[in-house]
Each structure stands twice: as C-alpha cells, then as structure tokens.
Enzyme design. Sequence first.
Site, PDB file in Angstrom:
ATOM      1  N   GLU A 147       0.842  -1.189   0.000  1.00  0.00           N
ATOM      2  CA  GLU A 147       0.000   0.000   0.000  1.00  0.00           C
ATOM      3  C   GLU A 147       0.882   1.245   0.000  1.00  0.00           C
ATOM      4  O   GLU A 147       1.989   1.237   0.563  1.00  0.00           O
ATOM      5  CB  GLU A 147      -0.908   0.005   1.231  1.00  0.00           C
ATOM      6  CG  GLU A 147      -1.920  -1.128   1.173  1.00  0.00           C
ATOM      7  CD  GLU A 147      -2.988  -1.044   2.260  1.00  0.00           C
ATOM      8  OE1 GLU A 147      -4.161  -1.233   1.921  1.00  0.00           O
ATOM      9  OE2 GLU A 147      -2.662  -0.803   3.429  1.00  0.00           O
ATOM     10  N   CYS A 174       1.322  -1.891  15.358  1.00  0.00           N
ATOM     11  CA  CYS A 174       1.384  -1.529  13.938  1.00  0.00           C
ATOM     12  C   CYS A 174       0.906  -2.665  13.038  1.00  0.00           C
ATOM     13  O   CYS A 174       1.430  -3.784  13.100  1.00  0.00           O
ATOM     14  CB  CYS A 174       2.816  -1.139  13.576  1.00  0.00           C
ATOM     15  SG  CYS A 174       3.007  -0.662  11.861  1.00  0.00           S
ATOM     16  N   CYS A 228       3.735   8.795   0.751  1.00  0.00           N
ATOM     17  CA  CYS A 228       4.303   7.911   1.764  1.00  0.00           C
ATOM     18  C   CYS A 228       4.553   6.567   1.094  1.00  0.00           C
ATOM     19  O   CYS A 228       3.610   5.926   0.617  1.00  0.00           O
ATOM     20  CB  CYS A 228       3.323   7.781   2.928  1.00  0.00           C
ATOM     21  SG  CYS A 228       3.872   6.623   4.187  1.00  0.00           S
ATOM     22  N   CYS A 254       6.206  -4.614  15.730  1.00  0.00           N
ATOM     23  CA  CYS A 254       5.731  -3.683  16.757  1.00  0.00           C
ATOM     24  C   CYS A 254       4.268  -4.013  17.059  1.00  0.00           C
ATOM     25  O   CYS A 254       3.481  -4.257  16.150  1.00  0.00           O
ATOM     26  CB  CYS A 254       5.849  -2.234  16.268  1.00  0.00           C
ATOM     27  SG  CYS A 254       7.546  -1.748  15.921  1.00  0.00           S
ATOM     28  N   CYS A 292       6.454  -6.440   7.286  1.00  0.00           N
ATOM     29  CA  CYS A 292       7.512  -5.819   8.093  1.00  0.00           C
ATOM     30  C   CYS A 292       8.018  -6.832   9.106  1.00  0.00           C
ATOM     31  O   CYS A 292       7.234  -7.519   9.745  1.00  0.00           O
ATOM     32  CB  CYS A 292       6.962  -4.583   8.801  1.00  0.00           C
ATOM     33  SG  CYS A 292       8.225  -3.722   9.771  1.00  0.00           S
ATOM     34  N   HIS A 350       8.630   6.433  20.657  1.00  0.00           N
ATOM     35  CA  HIS A 350       7.374   5.973  21.287  1.00  0.00           C
ATOM     36  C   HIS A 350       7.414   5.818  22.798  1.00  0.00           C
ATOM     37  O   HIS A 350       6.359   5.891  23.433  1.00  0.00           O
ATOM     38  CB  HIS A 350       6.865   4.682  20.642  1.00  0.00           C
ATOM     39  CG  HIS A 350       6.631   4.807  19.172  1.00  0.00           C
ATOM     40  ND1 HIS A 350       6.211   5.976  18.595  1.00  0.00           N
ATOM     41  CD2 HIS A 350       6.778   3.937  18.144  1.00  0.00           C
ATOM     42  CE1 HIS A 350       6.102   5.817  17.288  1.00  0.00           C
ATOM     43  NE2 HIS A 350       6.441   4.594  16.988  1.00  0.00           N
ATOM     44  N   CYS A 352      -0.699   6.387   9.795  1.00  0.00           N
ATOM     45  CA  CYS A 352       0.484   5.691  10.325  1.00  0.00           C
ATOM     46  C   CYS A 352       0.078   4.391  10.995  1.00  0.00           C
ATOM     47  O   CYS A 352      -0.832   4.372  11.824  1.00  0.00           O
ATOM     48  CB  CYS A 352       1.160   6.538  11.395  1.00  0.00           C
ATOM     49  SG  CYS A 352       1.963   7.979  10.801  1.00  0.00           S
TER      50      CYS A 352
HETATM   51  N1  SAH Z   1       9.643   0.939  10.352  1.00  0.00           N
HETATM   52  C1  SAH Z   1       9.811   2.364  10.290  1.00  0.00           C
HETATM   53  C2  SAH Z   1       8.957   2.996   9.218  1.00  0.00           C
HETATM   54  C3  SAH Z   1       7.481   2.969   9.508  1.00  0.00           C
HETATM   55  S1  SAH Z   1       6.992   4.593   9.739  1.00  0.00           S
HETATM   56  C4  SAH Z   1       9.583   2.952  11.674  1.00  0.00           C
HETATM   57  O1  SAH Z   1       9.200   2.209  12.567  1.00  0.00           O
HETATM   58  O2  SAH Z   1       9.854   4.113  11.883  1.00  0.00           O
HETATM   59  C5  SAH Z   1       5.453   4.447  10.403  1.00  0.00           C
HETATM   60  C6  SAH Z   1       5.306   5.220  11.695  1.00  0.00           C
HETATM   61  O3  SAH Z   1       3.990   4.984  12.205  1.00  0.00           O
HETATM   62  C7  SAH Z   1       6.255   4.720  12.768  1.00  0.00           C
HETATM   63  O4  SAH Z   1       6.663   5.770  13.582  1.00  0.00           O
HETATM   64  C8  SAH Z   1       5.351   3.793  13.525  1.00  0.00           C
HETATM   65  O5  SAH Z   1       5.838   3.494  14.794  1.00  0.00           O
HETATM   66  C9  SAH Z   1       4.060   4.559  13.535  1.00  0.00           C
HETATM   67  N2  SAH Z   1       2.893   3.737  13.862  1.00  0.00           N
HETATM   68  C10 SAH Z   1       2.800   2.395  13.807  1.00  0.00           C
HETATM   69  N3  SAH Z   1       1.587   1.980  14.210  1.00  0.00           N
HETATM   70  C11 SAH Z   1       0.888   3.089  14.524  1.00  0.00           C
HETATM   71  C12 SAH Z   1      -0.446   3.319  14.975  1.00  0.00           C
HETATM   72  N4  SAH Z   1      -1.288   2.328  15.182  1.00  0.00           N
HETATM   73  N5  SAH Z   1      -0.832   4.599  15.191  1.00  0.00           N
HETATM   74  C13 SAH Z   1       0.013   5.640  14.949  1.00  0.00           C
HETATM   75  N6  SAH Z   1       1.277   5.473  14.509  1.00  0.00           N
HETATM   76  C14 SAH Z   1       1.714   4.220  14.288  1.00  0.00           C
END
Ligand code: SAH
Length: 352
Positions: free
Chosen positions: A86, A113, A99, A110, A106, A224, A343
């Site tokens: 996506e 996510c 984006c 996490c 991935c 985070h 995100c």
């Molecule tokens: N793997 C990289 C790139 C992904 S960026 C990273 O972790 O930075 C996507 C961003 O969205 C990251 O900061 C991630 O932690 C955040 N993210 C993931 N799940 C989310 C959610 N449910 N709500 C808001 N932000 C989220």
Amino acid sequence: MDFIKLEKYLQKIRQPEFRLEQIKKADFQELRDNWDEITALPKELRVKLKNHFPRWQSVHPAKLQISKDKLTFKALLKLKDHQAIETVLMRYRSWFTVCVSTQVGCPLGCKFCASGFCGFIRNLTSEEIVDQVAFWERTLQKGELKKFGPQNIKKRAVKKIVFMGMGEPFLNWKNVWKAMEILKDKNGLKMGERNMSISTIGFPEKIKEFAKLDSQINLAISLHSANENLRQKIMPATKKYSLKSLMESVKNYARKTRRKVFFEYLLLHNLTDRKEDAQKLAKLFTGKEKYLFHLNLIPFNPSGCNFRPSTSEHIKEFTKALKKLGLKFTLRKTFGQDIQAACGQLKIANSE
Ligand code: SAH
C-alpha cells in the site's frame, strides 16, 4: 523500469549514452507509460525495447481509496510476483506528499502496527520504491483525481516523499538508497534531499553509517517511549540495542550534520502519555545536541490491537508537562484514518 538492466542492454546493442537519459526523461519528466510514446527514439529501437522490457511499471494499481475529507488517497499496488503493498498520497493545499513502503510486510513486529501483523515477505526493489512515487505523479498529471478535489495540478505535484509506509527502511537500505538516488536524478523526478524523510526504529549502527553519508535527507526515529522496558515490550525489535546506544548514535548524527532529528512518539493511553513519561523524555534528551531534537506526537490510529488512544485530557496534561520541561514538540494531525491510510494502518493486502 530497472534502469541498470536497461543501461546494460543499451550498451549491448551499442546505443549511444544519451539514449538512457532520453528514456529517463520520458519516464519521469514527461510521464510516458509505454515505448510507442517516446518518439524521440528511432522506431526500430522502440520495437527492440518493447520486446525486452514489455512492462513499463513494476507496480500496478488494484484499488484506490479516498478519505472523506478528500485529503488522503491510498492505493493497493500489485507487484510482478503478485504480492501487494500500500502507498499513500496526502494533499496539502497545492502540493502533495507521498508515503512509500519499503518492504512487503515488516519484520519488526511492533505490537501497535498493522504492517507487521502478517509478518515479513520480502524487500522491495529500488524500482518498486521509485514507481510508487511515479504512480502518484502520473495519476495526478493525468487528472484522475480531479473529481475528488485536486484541480490545477502543477507540473511536479509530488513535493515530499516520506519513507514511512510498510517496512523498515534501514533493513532494506541498499535498495532504499538506490531509490533515493533515482528520485534525485536530474533527468528523473529531481527530488531534493531536504524533501525526503526516512523513519526508523533506530538501529544505532545504521544511524552511524547514515551520518557518514552527510546527506540532507531528514531522519525520524520511532521512539514511542523513553521507558526502556516498555519500549522493548511494544517494539520487540529494539531488544537488540539499548536506548543509551540509540541516543549516542543520534547525538553523533546531530553533531556531524547539524540537522534536526525528529522523534515520533505514539500517544498511548496510560502507557506513554503520563507526566512521568514526559519526565523520562526530558532525561533522555540531554547534551549539547538537544536543541536539534523535535518530538512529533502521533495520535494512536486503530490497527486491530488492544492499545487505546490517549484522551484529550491526557494529551493536554502531557503537552503541558513537555512545555514545562522545555521540550520542543508538534502534535501531529492524523490523515486518512477512515480508509486505514494513517500511520501504522498499512498492511499487505486489503481484506475487504
Ligand atoms: N519501520 C519504520 C517505518 C514505519 S513509519 C519505523 O518504525 O519508523 C510508520 C510510523 O507509524 C512509525 O513511527 C510507527 O511506529 C508509527 N505507527 C505504527 N503503528 C501506529 C499506529 N497504530 N498509530 C500511529 N502510529 C503508528
């Protein structure tokens, strides 16, 4: 298109060097999408190229979704091996940000996510990364989004690229860097380094290498939490290094480049949004370089897990505490939650 393969082929059939530049221009600047349209090339050559490189794009749109406020567009793109990714387009007045995803799925896992919920399939090629941007630029130029709002599209509508879609850019660094080189190409999309940002969970060794490149590409760290235990629980891939070594590598980066560093900080109810969490952040942000540190507070987007977003009262209290501690922050606006384009909501295939 794989320009490296193309270059080799052009050399093999003894074409002059400028042919490659002509093709790049046609692809990225004139946004052509088949060989017949490049009339600058001799017909005979066009036929040869058509036989050798029948598919112009490495990504093919399978579904397009538009948010209610018409500011966010999400595309499901199919790849040559039938995998899917996506990619998201965000509209800001007269320009757009794309984006891009860097991996199918991935490997980080996490807990909050959606991108990691189905595991990791493979790295994207640099071609597949670049083509996500080319896809949106073409869609805009062709006027296909006009009926949803964007009118009078500029010749170059995509102004910024964020490597913040599915995947971890530093775990596919070779291809991500090559994609950035192609995106910057003066015969290509001519994207400026300052208009590109990568986001990472922050492997210290990779950040050290990145600092050595002396580039202008923006760096964002998904922090985070400043609580090491909690961070390792919700982001298991961070168990491999300590917060201390992460901060050392970030400080080294800031010292070397004098560039701002963005820390993404997820607002999770009663987990990361309390006064004591703000105090932990202040303890982490020490040293001469701290004036370059900027927190981006991200509201939690529902992604099919048990976390809860912070309440507005908690956010108020938390931001008050940050201010008092002298930390710089921006409370980010969420884009495209209603179409799962925000995100942490991008995933391998759209199940609907
Ligand atoms: N793997 C990289 C790139 C992904 S960026 C990273 O972790 O930075 C996507 C961003 O969205 C990251 O900061 C991630 O932690 C955040 N993210 C993931 N799940 C989310 C959610 N449910 N709500 C808001 N932000 C989220």
